[in-house]
Design a protein around this motif. Structure first.
Motif, PDB file in Angstrom:
ATOM      1  N   VAL A   1      43.010  40.326  36.867  1.00 20.71           N
ATOM      2  CA  VAL A   1      44.139  41.252  37.026  1.00 20.71           C
ATOM      3  C   VAL A   1      44.187  42.272  35.880  1.00 20.71           C
ATOM      4  O   VAL A   1      44.358  43.471  36.114  1.00 20.71           O
ATOM      5  CB  VAL A   1      45.470  40.467  37.105  1.00 20.71           C
ATOM      6  CG1 VAL A   1      46.666  41.388  36.986  1.00 20.71           C
ATOM      7  CG2 VAL A   1      45.528  39.673  38.394  1.00 20.71           C
ATOM      8  N   ASP A   2      44.000  41.798  34.650  1.00 14.60           N
ATOM      9  CA  ASP A   2      44.156  42.666  33.486  1.00 14.60           C
ATOM     10  C   ASP A   2      42.967  43.573  33.206  1.00 14.60           C
ATOM     11  O   ASP A   2      43.133  44.683  32.718  1.00 14.60           O
ATOM     12  CB  ASP A   2      44.402  41.840  32.218  1.00 14.60           C
ATOM     13  CG  ASP A   2      45.750  41.154  32.210  1.00 14.60           C
ATOM     14  OD1 ASP A   2      46.604  41.482  33.052  1.00 14.60           O
ATOM     15  OD2 ASP A   2      45.941  40.267  31.345  1.00 14.60           O
ATOM     16  N   ARG A   3      41.761  43.097  33.475  1.00 12.94           N
ATOM     17  CA  ARG A   3      40.581  43.796  32.965  1.00 12.94           C
ATOM     18  C   ARG A   3      39.557  44.255  33.997  1.00 12.94           C
ATOM     19  O   ARG A   3      38.653  45.016  33.670  1.00 12.94           O
ATOM     20  CB  ARG A   3      39.852  42.886  31.967  1.00 12.94           C
ATOM     21  CG  ARG A   3      40.636  42.457  30.747  1.00 12.94           C
ATOM     22  CD  ARG A   3      40.825  43.552  29.708  1.00 12.94           C
ATOM     23  NE  ARG A   3      39.635  44.314  29.431  1.00 12.94           N
ATOM     24  CZ  ARG A   3      38.671  43.973  28.582  1.00 12.94           C
ATOM     25  NH1 ARG A   3      38.750  42.869  27.903  1.00 12.94           N
ATOM     26  NH2 ARG A   3      37.619  44.749  28.411  1.00 12.94           N
ATOM     27  N   TYR A   4      39.647  43.797  35.224  1.00 10.64           N
ATOM     28  CA  TYR A   4      38.586  44.063  36.197  1.00 10.64           C
ATOM     29  C   TYR A   4      38.293  45.544  36.365  1.00 10.64           C
ATOM     30  O   TYR A   4      37.135  45.961  36.375  1.00 10.64           O
ATOM     31  CB  TYR A   4      38.914  43.433  37.554  1.00 10.64           C
ATOM     32  CG  TYR A   4      37.803  43.587  38.561  1.00 10.64           C
ATOM     33  CD1 TYR A   4      36.668  42.788  38.490  1.00 10.64           C
ATOM     34  CD2 TYR A   4      37.871  44.544  39.560  1.00 10.64           C
ATOM     35  CE1 TYR A   4      35.632  42.934  39.393  1.00 10.64           C
ATOM     36  CE2 TYR A   4      36.839  44.698  40.473  1.00 10.64           C
ATOM     37  CZ  TYR A   4      35.729  43.892  40.384  1.00 10.64           C
ATOM     38  OH  TYR A   4      34.694  44.043  41.279  1.00 10.64           O
ATOM     39  N   GLU A   5      39.309  46.354  36.483  1.00  6.68           N
ATOM     40  CA  GLU A   5      39.118  47.788  36.728  1.00  6.68           C
ATOM     41  C   GLU A   5      38.368  48.464  35.585  1.00  6.68           C
ATOM     42  O   GLU A   5      37.660  49.451  35.804  1.00  6.68           O
ATOM     43  CB  GLU A   5      40.465  48.480  36.967  1.00  6.68           C
ATOM     44  CG  GLU A   5      41.243  47.939  38.152  1.00  6.68           C
ATOM     45  CD  GLU A   5      40.489  47.996  39.472  1.00  6.68           C
ATOM     46  OE1 GLU A   5      39.711  48.956  39.679  1.00  6.68           O
ATOM     47  OE2 GLU A   5      40.676  47.092  40.295  1.00  6.68           O
ATOM     48  N   ALA A   6      38.518  47.961  34.367  1.00 10.94           N
ATOM     49  CA  ALA A   6      37.881  48.572  33.199  1.00 10.94           C
ATOM     50  C   ALA A   6      36.458  48.069  32.961  1.00 10.94           C
ATOM     51  O   ALA A   6      35.755  48.610  32.105  1.00 10.94           O
ATOM     52  CB  ALA A   6      38.732  48.303  31.957  1.00 10.94           C
ATOM     53  N   LEU A   7      36.023  47.060  33.692  1.00 15.46           N
ATOM     54  CA  LEU A   7      34.689  46.495  33.486  1.00 15.46           C
ATOM     55  C   LEU A   7      33.601  47.434  33.996  1.00 15.46           C
ATOM     56  O   LEU A   7      33.781  48.126  34.995  1.00 15.46           O
ATOM     57  CB  LEU A   7      34.553  45.162  34.213  1.00 15.46           C
ATOM     58  CG  LEU A   7      35.377  43.989  33.709  1.00 15.46           C
ATOM     59  CD1 LEU A   7      35.162  42.774  34.612  1.00 15.46           C
ATOM     60  CD2 LEU A   7      35.032  43.645  32.272  1.00 15.46           C
ATOM     61  N   SER A   8      32.472  47.407  33.310  1.00 17.73           N
ATOM     62  CA  SER A   8      31.298  48.140  33.792  1.00 17.73           C
ATOM     63  C   SER A   8      30.744  47.420  35.019  1.00 17.73           C
ATOM     64  O   SER A   8      31.106  46.273  35.294  1.00 17.73           O
ATOM     65  CB  SER A   8      30.230  48.176  32.695  1.00 17.73           C
ATOM     66  OG  SER A   8      29.720  46.869  32.465  1.00 17.73           O
ATOM     67  N   ALA A   9      29.858  48.084  35.726  1.00 13.54           N
ATOM     68  CA  ALA A   9      29.225  47.462  36.893  1.00 13.54           C
ATOM     69  C   ALA A   9      28.463  46.198  36.487  1.00 13.54           C
ATOM     70  O   ALA A   9      28.498  45.193  37.195  1.00 13.54           O
ATOM     71  CB  ALA A   9      28.288  48.448  37.577  1.00 13.54           C
TER      72      ALA A   9
END
Length: 79
Positions: free
Chosen positions: A27-35
């Motif tokens: 929830v907190d970090r997925y969107e900011a992760l690289s591929a």
């Protein structure tokens, strides 16, 4: 069902400690992760609970560098 929703389902491990760590990270970090980190997270979710407990709760590290990187990000999420 979206890909992220499927991942959230895979975060449910039946062990409260793991559920909280994994779902919270998603929830907190997925969107900011690289591929690459997203791929590592998916690989991590395929691992058995006893390995996840050892790595995320007990402080052990996976031998695989990519898994070790995502484990470290999950552990240090709130630091």
């Amino acid at each position: 069902m979206t890909h992220k929703a499927k991942l959230k389902w895979h975060c449910r491990r039946g062990m409260r400690e793991l559920d909280l760590l994994l779902e919270g990270f998603l929830v907190d970090r997925y969107e900011a992760l690289s591929a690459a980190d997203r791929a590592s997270l998916e690989r991590l979710l395929d691992c058995r609970n006893e390995y996840l407990m050892a790595w995320l709760i007990n402080g052990d590290s996976p031998k695989d560098e990519q898994l070790a990187g995502i484990v470290n990000q999950i552990r240090t999420r709130h630091l």
